[in-house]
Write a protein that holds these residues in place. Sequence first.
Motif, PDB file in Angstrom:
ATOM      1  N   GLY A  26       0.808  -1.213   0.000  1.00 17.96           N
ATOM      2  CA  GLY A  26       0.000   0.000   0.000  1.00 17.96           C
ATOM      3  C   GLY A  26       0.837   1.256   0.000  1.00 17.96           C
ATOM      4  N   LYS A  27       0.208   2.346   0.390  1.00 17.16           N
ATOM      5  CA  LYS A  27       0.877   3.650   0.356  1.00 17.16           C
ATOM      6  C   LYS A  27       2.006   3.773   1.372  1.00 17.16           C
ATOM      7  CE  LYS A  27      -2.637   5.669   3.307  1.00 17.16           C
ATOM      8  NZ  LYS A  27      -3.671   6.644   3.445  1.00 17.16           N
ATOM      9  N   GLU A  28       2.021   2.883   2.365  1.00 16.93           N
ATOM     10  CA  GLU A  28       3.085   2.913   3.371  1.00 16.93           C
ATOM     11  C   GLU A  28       4.407   2.404   2.817  1.00 16.93           C
ATOM     12  OE1 GLU A  28       2.671   4.240   6.440  1.00 16.93           O
ATOM     13  OE2 GLU A  28       0.622   4.721   5.789  1.00 16.93           O
ATOM     14  N   GLY A  29       4.368   1.679   1.715  1.00 15.03           N
ATOM     15  CA  GLY A  29       5.592   1.178   1.087  1.00 15.03           C
ATOM     16  C   GLY A  29       6.134  -0.061   1.775  1.00 15.03           C
ATOM     17  N   LEU A  30       7.436  -0.241   1.682  1.00 12.17           N
ATOM     18  CA  LEU A  30       8.082  -1.419   2.271  1.00 12.17           C
ATOM     19  C   LEU A  30       8.287  -1.232   3.765  1.00 12.17           C
ATOM     20  CD1 LEU A  30      10.901  -2.426  -0.234  1.00 12.17           C
ATOM     21  CD2 LEU A  30       8.767  -3.602   0.241  1.00 12.17           C
ATOM     22  N   LEU A  53       0.051  -0.571  -4.917  1.00 14.26           N
ATOM     23  CA  LEU A  53      -1.042   0.379  -5.090  1.00 14.26           C
ATOM     24  C   LEU A  53      -0.577   1.776  -5.489  1.00 14.26           C
ATOM     25  CD1 LEU A  53      -3.347  -0.706  -2.140  1.00 14.26           C
ATOM     26  CD2 LEU A  53      -3.393  -1.444  -4.527  1.00 14.26           C
ATOM     27  N   SER A  54       0.729   1.998  -5.494  1.00 13.05           N
ATOM     28  CA  SER A  54       1.281   3.298  -5.887  1.00 13.05           C
ATOM     29  C   SER A  54       0.997   3.568  -7.364  1.00 13.05           C
ATOM     30  CB  SER A  54       2.794   3.315  -5.651  1.00 13.05           C
ATOM     31  OG  SER A  54       3.383   4.440  -6.250  1.00 13.05           O
ATOM     32  N   GLY A  55       0.686   4.810  -7.685  1.00 12.21           N
ATOM     33  CA  GLY A  55       0.369   5.158  -9.059  1.00 12.21           C
ATOM     34  C   GLY A  55       1.565   5.540  -9.908  1.00 12.21           C
ATOM     35  N   ARG A  57       4.941   4.949 -11.845  1.00 12.43           N
ATOM     36  CA  ARG A  57       5.691   3.841 -12.452  1.00 12.43           C
ATOM     37  C   ARG A  57       7.150   3.825 -12.002  1.00 12.43           C
ATOM     38  NH1 ARG A  57       5.755  -0.122 -15.938  1.00 12.43           N
ATOM     39  NH2 ARG A  57       7.436  -0.445 -17.405  1.00 12.43           N
ATOM     40  N   LYS A  58       7.779   4.982 -11.913  1.00 10.03           N
ATOM     41  CA  LYS A  58       9.180   5.043 -11.485  1.00 10.03           C
ATOM     42  C   LYS A  58       9.332   4.547 -10.050  1.00 10.03           C
ATOM     43  CE  LYS A  58      10.641   8.680 -14.603  1.00 10.03           C
ATOM     44  NZ  LYS A  58      11.173  10.024 -14.740  1.00 10.03           N
ATOM     45  N   ALA A  59       8.378   4.894  -9.204  1.00 12.91           N
ATOM     46  CA  ALA A  59       8.422   4.434  -7.810  1.00 12.91           C
ATOM     47  C   ALA A  59       8.274   2.915  -7.745  1.00 12.91           C
ATOM     48  CB  ALA A  59       7.321   5.100  -6.994  1.00 12.91           C
ATOM     49  N   ARG A  60       7.396   2.359  -8.591  1.00 11.25           N
ATOM     50  CA  ARG A  60       7.220   0.901  -8.621  1.00 11.25           C
ATOM     51  C   ARG A  60       8.482   0.219  -9.127  1.00 11.25           C
ATOM     52  NH1 ARG A  60       2.056   2.356 -10.751  1.00 11.25           N
ATOM     53  NH2 ARG A  60       2.772   1.774 -12.846  1.00 11.25           N
ATOM     54  N   ALA A  61       9.129   0.799 -10.115  1.00  9.19           N
ATOM     55  CA  ALA A  61      10.369   0.223 -10.650  1.00  9.19           C
ATOM     56  C   ALA A  61      11.470   0.231  -9.592  1.00  9.19           C
ATOM     57  CB  ALA A  61      10.815   0.981 -11.892  1.00  9.19           C
ATOM     58  N   SER A  62      11.596   1.320  -8.854  1.00  5.71           N
ATOM     59  CA  SER A  62      12.613   1.375  -7.799  1.00  5.71           C
ATOM     60  C   SER A  62      12.255   0.441  -6.646  1.00  5.71           C
ATOM     61  CB  SER A  62      12.818   2.804  -7.306  1.00  5.71           C
ATOM     62  OG  SER A  62      11.666   3.280  -6.670  1.00  5.71           O
ATOM     63  N   LEU A  63      10.958   0.276  -6.382  1.00  9.47           N
ATOM     64  CA  LEU A  63      10.499  -0.652  -5.350  1.00  9.47           C
ATOM     65  C   LEU A  63      10.860  -2.086  -5.746  1.00  9.47           C
ATOM     66  CD1 LEU A  63       8.837  -0.703  -2.684  1.00  9.47           C
ATOM     67  CD2 LEU A  63       6.840  -1.113  -4.102  1.00  9.47           C
ATOM     68  N   LEU A  64      10.663  -2.439  -7.007  1.00  9.19           N
ATOM     69  CA  LEU A  64      11.019  -3.769  -7.505  1.00  9.19           C
ATOM     70  C   LEU A  64      12.513  -4.019  -7.332  1.00  9.19           C
ATOM     71  CD1 LEU A  64      10.371  -6.405  -9.018  1.00  9.19           C
ATOM     72  CD2 LEU A  64      10.676  -5.136 -11.152  1.00  9.19           C
ATOM     73  N   GLU A  65      13.309  -3.038  -7.677  1.00 12.72           N
ATOM     74  CA  GLU A  65      14.766  -3.170  -7.547  1.00 12.72           C
ATOM     75  C   GLU A  65      15.165  -3.354  -6.081  1.00 12.72           C
ATOM     76  OE1 GLU A  65      18.593  -0.356  -8.305  1.00 12.72           O
ATOM     77  OE2 GLU A  65      17.029  -0.341  -9.836  1.00 12.72           O
ATOM     78  N   GLU A  66      14.571  -2.564  -5.191  1.00 14.02           N
ATOM     79  CA  GLU A  66      14.897  -2.658  -3.765  1.00 14.02           C
ATOM     80  C   GLU A  66      14.486  -4.012  -3.187  1.00 14.02           C
ATOM     81  OE1 GLU A  66      13.981  -0.471   0.492  1.00 14.02           O
ATOM     82  OE2 GLU A  66      13.262   0.456  -1.349  1.00 14.02           O
ATOM     83  N   ILE A  67      13.301  -4.481  -3.552  1.00 17.06           N
ATOM     84  CA  ILE A  67      12.830  -5.783  -3.068  1.00 17.06           C
ATOM     85  C   ILE A  67      13.784  -6.881  -3.504  1.00 17.06           C
ATOM     86  CG2 ILE A  67      11.035  -7.540  -3.371  1.00 17.06           C
ATOM     87  CD1 ILE A  67       9.000  -5.209  -3.503  1.00 17.06           C
ATOM     88  N   CYS A  68      14.172  -6.857  -4.764  1.00 15.96           N
ATOM     89  CA  CYS A  68      15.063  -7.890  -5.294  1.00 15.96           C
ATOM     90  C   CYS A  68      16.426  -7.857  -4.618  1.00 15.96           C
ATOM     91  CB  CYS A  68      15.195  -7.766  -6.806  1.00 15.96           C
ATOM     92  SG  CYS A  68      13.680  -8.236  -7.663  1.00 15.96           S
ATOM     93  N   GLN A  69      16.938  -6.686  -4.339  1.00 14.41           N
ATOM     94  CA  GLN A  69      18.230  -6.579  -3.660  1.00 14.41           C
ATOM     95  C   GLN A  69      18.139  -7.089  -2.231  1.00 14.41           C
ATOM     96  OE1 GLN A  69      19.436  -2.506  -4.006  1.00 14.41           O
ATOM     97  NE2 GLN A  69      20.264  -2.779  -6.063  1.00 14.41           N
ATOM     98  N   ARG A  70      17.086  -6.704  -1.517  1.00 11.93           N
ATOM     99  CA  ARG A  70      16.957  -7.092  -0.108  1.00 11.93           C
ATOM    100  C   ARG A  70      16.676  -8.576   0.069  1.00 11.93           C
ATOM    101  NH1 ARG A  70      13.531  -2.499   2.981  1.00 11.93           N
ATOM    102  NH2 ARG A  70      14.171  -3.695   4.798  1.00 11.93           N
ATOM    103  N   LEU A  71      16.005  -9.198  -0.900  1.00 13.73           N
ATOM    104  CA  LEU A  71      15.621 -10.601  -0.765  1.00 13.73           C
ATOM    105  C   LEU A  71      16.433 -11.539  -1.646  1.00 13.73           C
ATOM    106  CD1 LEU A  71      11.755 -10.174  -0.607  1.00 13.73           C
ATOM    107  CD2 LEU A  71      13.331 -10.624   1.276  1.00 13.73           C
TER     108      LEU A  71
END
Length: 107
Positions: A26-30, A53-55, A57-71
Amino acid sequence: MLKLNTSQRRSLLARAHHINPVVIIGKEGLSIGVINELDRGLSSHELIKIKVLSGDRKARASLLEEICQRLNAFPINHIGKILIIYRPEADAKEETTESTHRGITRK
């Protein structure tokens, strides 16, 4: 991080087609809870979908990158608000073994 070739990525994408999202961010992020839930999902299934749920696209792309790095996972696809990530079961077992040797237990 290991790289996946095109045929491996295509095969994983086909497998993910019928999967429902395991986690909704959600809007709270990771948060720690979201990361833990993603880790459990990857440990159980190897291949998971995440709905963001973020609208932006750049934020979602950076979120994907961060998730992949952390996990220690691989980004498979990012279509709209759906992210698909993959972590081979062997990587999860190695990570758990390394954590146990350092005196850290995973829950």
